[in-house]
Design an enzyme around this catalytic site. Structure first.
Site, mmCIF file in Angstrom:
data_model
loop_
_atom_site.group_PDB
_atom_site.id
_atom_site.type_symbol
_atom_site.label_atom_id
_atom_site.label_comp_id
_atom_site.label_asym_id
_atom_site.label_seq_id
_atom_site.Cartn_x
_atom_site.Cartn_y
_atom_site.Cartn_z
ATOM 1 N N ASP A 60 0.847 -1.192 0.000
ATOM 2 C CA ASP A 60 0.000 0.000 0.000
ATOM 3 C C ASP A 60 0.886 1.247 0.000
ATOM 4 O OD1 ASP A 60 -2.205 1.612 0.138
ATOM 5 O OD2 ASP A 60 -2.933 0.883 2.057
ATOM 6 N N HIS A 61 0.657 2.142 -0.976
ATOM 7 C CA HIS A 61 1.393 3.419 -1.008
ATOM 8 C C HIS A 61 2.877 3.255 -1.307
ATOM 9 C CE1 HIS A 61 -1.326 6.465 1.359
ATOM 10 N NE2 HIS A 61 -2.031 5.711 0.530
ATOM 11 N N CYS A 100 -6.408 4.450 -3.682
ATOM 12 C CA CYS A 100 -6.617 3.081 -3.193
ATOM 13 C C CYS A 100 -7.829 2.366 -3.791
ATOM 14 C CB CYS A 100 -6.744 3.096 -1.672
ATOM 15 S SG CYS A 100 -5.287 3.719 -0.814
ATOM 16 N N HIS A 158 -10.865 -2.444 1.318
ATOM 17 C CA HIS A 158 -11.170 -1.082 0.850
ATOM 18 C C HIS A 158 -12.040 -1.052 -0.405
ATOM 19 C CE1 HIS A 158 -9.512 3.312 1.078
ATOM 20 N NE2 HIS A 158 -10.827 3.217 1.270
ATOM 21 N N ASP A 308 -0.338 -0.672 -4.848
ATOM 22 C CA ASP A 308 -1.639 -0.237 -5.376
ATOM 23 C C ASP A 308 -1.565 1.126 -6.055
ATOM 24 O OD1 ASP A 308 -1.342 1.236 -3.015
ATOM 25 O OD2 ASP A 308 -3.440 1.048 -2.427
ATOM 26 N N HIS A 309 -0.527 1.901 -5.786
ATOM 27 C CA HIS A 309 -0.299 3.193 -6.464
ATOM 28 C C HIS A 309 0.985 3.789 -5.923
ATOM 29 C CE1 HIS A 309 -1.735 5.027 -2.766
ATOM 30 N NE2 HIS A 309 -2.884 4.393 -2.890
#
EC number: 3.1.6.1
Length: 551
Positions: A60-61, A100, A158, A308-309
């Site tokens: 994540d991130h 997200c 999410h 995810d990004h």
């Protein structure tokens, strides 16, 4: 007792059915055509090749420059870097969105969020959003179930929680094809969930929940030990299903702020808290691979590792590193969409580095292809199978890639060129640093989280970059001399829009009565003991931040 020649034939047949390409064996078969005929007759009745297990690991991130294998100068190497060295490391890996919820919807379905409807005035599903990932969308878990796979998930979801009550769990993972759902965060880990006293005096129980399958087990939740819970569930799933093909989705809470790590990893990285978090995730990934090896299935398991990004650059040292790329989370610049992308399959995928374009949306199509099933033909898939890219070194099936922000087409990549129709304001990291203290973020904010408005600039003609020569998107090309590129961009966008059916926006239907609450009489707090505190190595940084804090 079987004769020696018969045993030899059985052994030889095993080699052939395993698709061995040993030169000595091939010479033997050429010199003995009768033997080859016998083998082929026997081979007609052999069992089909074993379907590979599929493991999808999502950080994540995490920025494209956070791993040592992607060039970070101070981060210690870990097991994910070993996977990058022994697997296939992509330099042009992309996600379907830079935030997200829409990005995860694209990962799960292989389709752009604009088709699904995971956009709206807000950018993500909130705990009080009534909608979730539509059940009409086929998820990767559902596709693999149809192929005969067991399916499991742990970690961050999410993609929606409840619809009509605070307990119906209408949008949770078990409703989207997952047989097993271990410990999971149905919403997200966030700044609001900090339980160390670094960012919050007390975590926000209205945003911070830990579930097991559809059962709320802690509100808020302890960060310390969270990664170990996810990992233990993943190991248990592998142990329980190792004899049959399985799909396992592990969505880490790392590297999203608020940062956290167990005592074993706190104060161990020269990079600070972010590095500690990454080392803990390295360890979790290694434990998963060790479990595969323990069960003798590592060579029949393909592992995808992605983010995810891009990084939340406004968080400074706690936000991640986009490497040479401009922008980060929420941006249509490369730093928002380009990610680490590693595929690891010992004995099948040759180690190397690939510059081919691949996307997070390709994973569902590739998994289905490897699992011997097909995706529905009643919808458009933006993801393509990259099996041949992985196994044969073939060219990417993608000639273009579209960058969306909500339902706004911000940019398109065609070959090595990228054309921006709109760009978000991006400041230098030094400017973001003015909002931090000693690298420590003081506020939870985005400088520009919009898709249109004051911080967004429209470009007509589009702003054009050559990503091969200028991956940092610093030097726009003149229109003169690139007329053919602009024509290609125009026709590519027209073709895309002609086939595009936008989904119904899903992110703006709210009802605060559906927010999970385990115990209304106790402020929605249960199974939680607040023990604020931080390791000594962080205290000087936090003290510096406290002197600069602006409420």
């Amino acid at each position: 007792m079987k004769s020696a020649p018969f045993l030899f034939l059985l052994g030889l047949l095993g080699l052939v059915t395993a698709q061995t390409q040993d030169p000595a064996l091939l010479d033997l078969l050429r010199e003995n055509p009768d033997l080859l005929s016998l083998l082929l007759q026997s081979n007609e009745h052999r069992a089909p090749l074993v379907k590979p297990n599929v493991v999808l690991l999502v950080a994540d991130h995490m920025g494209s420059g956070d791993l040592t294998s992607y060039g970070h100068p101070t981060q210690e190497a870990g097991f994910i870097d070993k996977m990058a060295a022994e697997g296939l490391r992509f330099t042009n890996g992309y996600v379907g969105d830079a935030v997200c919820t829409p990005s995860r919807s694209a990962i799960m379905t292989g389709r752009l969020p604009v088709r699904i409807g995971t956009f709206g005035e807000t950018r993500v599903f909130l705990p009080w959003t009534k909608t979730g990932l539509p059940k009409s969308e086929l998820t990767i878990a559902e596709a693999m179930k149809e192929a005969g796979y067991a399916t499991g998930m742990v970690g961050k979801w999410h993609l929606g929680i409840n619809e009509n009550s605070s307990t119906d769990g209408a949008h949770l993972p078990f409703n989207h094809g997952f047989d097993f759902v271990g410990h999971n965060l149905p919403f997200t880990n966030s700044w609001s969930c900090d339980d160390t006293g670094l960012h919050k005096d007390f975590p926000d129980s209205q945003r911070c929940y830990l579930y097991v399958n559809a059962t709320l087990v802690s509100q808020p939740y302890q960060h310390k030990g969270l990664t170990q819970l996810f990992t233990d569930d993943a190991l248990g799933f592998i142990e329980d299903n190792h004899a049959d093909p399985f799909f396992l989705y592990v969505a880490f809470a790392h590297m999203h702020t608020s940062l956290f790590s167990s005592d074993d990893f706190s104060c161990t990285s020269r990079r600070g808290r972010y590095g500690d978090n990454l080392l803990e995730m390295h360890d979790a990934v290694q434990k998963i691979v060790d479990k595969l090896e323990e069960n003798n299935i590592s060579e029949n398991t393909i592992i995808f590792f992605i983010s995810d990004h891009g990084p939340h650059r406004e968080y400074c040292e706690e936000g991640g590193d986009a490497s040479i790329f401009r922008g980060g989370k929420s941006h249509s610049w490369e730093g928002g969409h380009r990610i680490p992308y590693i595929v690891y399959w010992p004995g099948t995928i040759s180690p190397g580095i690939s510059n081919e374009i691949v996307t997070s949306m390709d994973i569902i199509a590739t998994a289905a292809d490897l699992g011997g099933t097909t995706l529905p033909t009643d919808r458009i898939y933006d993801g393509k199978s990259i099996k041949d890219v992985l196994l044969e070194g073939s060219a990417s099936p993608h000639s273009s890639f579209f960058y969306y922000c909500k339902d706004n087409l911000m940019a398109v990549r065609v070959g090595k060129y990228k054309a921006h129709f709109r760009t978000q304001r991006v400041r230098s990291q030094d400017e973001y640093g003015l909002e931090c203290a000693g690298g420590f973020p003081l506020e939870d904010y985005f400088d520009c989280n919009d898709c249109e408005g004051d911080c967004v600039t429209e470009h007509d003609p589009p702003l054009l970059f050559d990503l091969h020569r200028d991956p940092g998107e610093a030097y726009p090309l003149e229109a003169c001399g690139h007329e053919d590129v602009f024509l290609t961009v125009k026709s590519t966008v027209e073709e895309h829009k002609a086939a595009l059916v936008k989904g119904t926006p899903l992110l703006d239907s709210f009802d605060h009565s559906i927010v999970p609450c385990c115990n209304p009489a106790n402020g929605c707090i249960c199974n939680y003991v607040h023990e604020p505190g931080m390791p000594e190595c962080y205290q000087d940084q936090v003290a510096t931040a406290a002197r600069h804090y602006r409420p």
